[in-house]
Design a protein around this motif. Sequence first.
Motif, PDB file in Angstrom:
ATOM      1  N   GLU A   1       0.831  -1.213   0.000  1.00 30.73           N
ATOM      2  CA  GLU A   1       0.000   0.000   0.000  1.00 30.73           C
ATOM      3  C   GLU A   1       0.863   1.260   0.000  1.00 30.73           C
ATOM      4  O   GLU A   1       0.600   2.197  -0.747  1.00 30.73           O
ATOM      5  CB  GLU A   1      -0.938   0.027   1.215  1.00 30.73           C
TER       6      GLU A   1
ATOM      7  N   SER B   1      -2.421   4.587   3.421  1.00 27.23           N
ATOM      8  CA  SER B   1      -2.063   3.164   3.451  1.00 27.23           C
ATOM      9  C   SER B   1      -2.601   2.473   4.701  1.00 27.23           C
ATOM     10  O   SER B   1      -3.130   1.366   4.623  1.00 27.23           O
ATOM     11  CB  SER B   1      -0.543   3.009   3.367  1.00 27.23           C
TER      12      SER B   1
ATOM     13  N   ALA C   1      -6.262   1.863   4.362  1.00 27.59           N
ATOM     14  CA  ALA C   1      -6.623   0.879   3.331  1.00 27.59           C
ATOM     15  C   ALA C   1      -6.552  -0.563   3.826  1.00 27.59           C
ATOM     16  O   ALA C   1      -7.194  -1.441   3.254  1.00 27.59           O
ATOM     17  CB  ALA C   1      -5.713   1.044   2.117  1.00 27.59           C
TER      18      ALA C   1
END
Length: 95
Positions: A41, A57, A60
Amino acid sequence: MESQIQISDLENIISEKIFIKIQKWNLYLGDAGLARNLAIECISNKDQDTSEAAKISLKAINVKVGDGFKNIPLIDLVTSSQILELEEILESFFN
């Protein structure tokens, strides 16, 4: 091949330095099996500034809890100092 090396290098750093904080317990992302996903990510968000890349990131990645019926975004399980640590890692890794 170069991108695989980058992912592995970043994964190794994240594995040893970034952890989930539950009460007084620290679970390092390498032990939790989350370091590689976070490295991927982060690399996919490297066009952002490091602060944004770290936060995007962490948001996510979803962490399965218990039997996996509930997912919690990784950003909700790390401390603000760990977010700063990730930002520093990305800063040195991408520059």
